[in-house]
Design a protein around this motif. Structure first.
Motif, PDB file in Angstrom:
ATOM      1  N   PHE A   1       0.838  -1.197   0.000  1.00  0.00           N
ATOM      2  CA  PHE A   1       0.000   0.000   0.000  1.00  0.00           C
ATOM      3  C   PHE A   1       0.872   1.245   0.000  1.00  0.00           C
ATOM      4  O   PHE A   1       2.046   1.195   0.360  1.00  0.00           O
ATOM      5  N   PRO A   2       0.320   2.392  -0.380  1.00  0.00           N
ATOM      6  CA  PRO A   2       1.096   3.637  -0.335  1.00  0.00           C
ATOM      7  C   PRO A   2       1.585   3.925   1.096  1.00  0.00           C
ATOM      8  O   PRO A   2       0.889   3.590   2.068  1.00  0.00           O
ATOM      9  N   PRO A   3       2.778   4.535   1.236  1.00  0.00           N
ATOM     10  CA  PRO A   3       3.308   4.840   2.571  1.00  0.00           C
ATOM     11  C   PRO A   3       2.351   5.648   3.447  1.00  0.00           C
ATOM     12  O   PRO A   3       2.320   5.468   4.660  1.00  0.00           O
ATOM     13  N   SER A   4       1.547   6.491   2.843  1.00  0.00           N
ATOM     14  CA  SER A   4       0.602   7.279   3.651  1.00  0.00           C
ATOM     15  C   SER A   4      -0.435   6.377   4.319  1.00  0.00           C
ATOM     16  O   SER A   4      -0.877   6.639   5.437  1.00  0.00           O
ATOM     17  N   TRP A   5      -0.808   5.286   3.661  1.00  0.00           N
ATOM     18  CA  TRP A   5      -1.756   4.351   4.257  1.00  0.00           C
ATOM     19  C   TRP A   5      -1.105   3.594   5.411  1.00  0.00           C
ATOM     20  O   TRP A   5      -1.726   3.387   6.461  1.00  0.00           O
TER      21      TRP A   5
ATOM     22  N   TYR B   1      10.285  -2.543   3.593  1.00  0.00           N
ATOM     23  CA  TYR B   1       9.157  -3.427   3.333  1.00  0.00           C
ATOM     24  C   TYR B   1       9.561  -4.715   2.648  1.00  0.00           C
ATOM     25  O   TYR B   1       8.780  -5.649   2.583  1.00  0.00           O
TER      26      TYR B   1
ATOM     27  N   LYS C   1       7.934   5.703   5.086  1.00  0.00           N
ATOM     28  CA  LYS C   1       8.809   5.560   3.916  1.00  0.00           C
ATOM     29  C   LYS C   1      10.154   4.951   4.307  1.00  0.00           C
ATOM     30  O   LYS C   1      10.837   4.366   3.473  1.00  0.00           O
TER      31      LYS C   1
ATOM     32  N   THR D   1       4.357   9.901   7.631  1.00  0.00           N
ATOM     33  CA  THR D   1       4.595   9.327   6.311  1.00  0.00           C
ATOM     34  C   THR D   1       6.094   9.151   6.080  1.00  0.00           C
ATOM     35  O   THR D   1       6.528   8.161   5.486  1.00  0.00           O
TER      36      THR D   1
END
Length: 183
Positions: A153-157, A174, A170, A166
């Motif tokens: 998923f996007p780092p903001s999620w 992962y 980042k 965020t």
């Protein structure tokens, strides 16, 4: 049992035709290349249907966890996991649903259990490397490590889910699978 030299005994053919199985029934787990290896010496040696063709309905692993090391939080979507402690002392946590979790200790000879779909981890709380045999009721091994899940998923999620910035999300590696980094 007749007595004689081995070549004399094998010269006599059986009365019925004999078919030898195509599947191998012996697997050198300790000779296996580590599926996952960590710089601290922790590793996972797998034996599933891909490496051991006779294992169509079950699979297993030998896991070595360094002192203070942890098999990171993960889960299996389609099968249960049994954990048999060979040597060492381990903290095991199992999370089955919101608000439903248990943490316990495994000592040599103890058996732990994580039901299908439950998040769980195994941490070596001892001062020497520990070994655990894992047994799964499926022939093909699969798992979802928490970092692989969050990394999809996007780092903001991930940041929102973990209640971190965020920028911090980042900074998470992962791609790190198998063992959690030591703090």
């Amino acid at each position: 049992m007749p007595l004689g030299k081995p070549e004399e005994l094998t010269a006599d053919k059986p009365s019925l035709p004999v078919q030898f199985p195509q599947l191998i029934h012996r697997f050198q787990l300790l000779q296996n290349t580590h599926e996952v290896e960590n710089p601290d010496g922790s590793y996972i040696n797998m034996a599933d249907v891909k490496l051991f063709p006779v294992a169509t309905d079950m699979s297993g692993a030998l896991v070595r966890i360094a002192p203070g090391g942890m098999r990171q939080l993960h889960w299996h979507l389609n099968f249960d996991e049994w954990q048999f402690a060979i040597n060492g002392t381990f903290e095991v946590g199992v999370f089955t649903s919101p608000g439903q979790s248990v943490t316990g200790t495994l000592n040599p000879g103890d058996l732990g259990f994580a039901p299908r779909g439950s998040g769980h981890y195994v941490k070596n709380t001892g001062t020497t490397p520990g070994h655990v045999v894992l047994i799964f009721n499926a022939g093909e091994f699969t798992n979802v490590d928490v970092v692989n899940f969050l990394g999809a998923f996007p780092p903001s999620w991930a940041a929102a889910s973990l209640n971190i910035s965020t920028a911090a999300a980042k900074g998470i590696n992962y791609g790190l699978a198998g063992f959690a980094p030591k703090p």
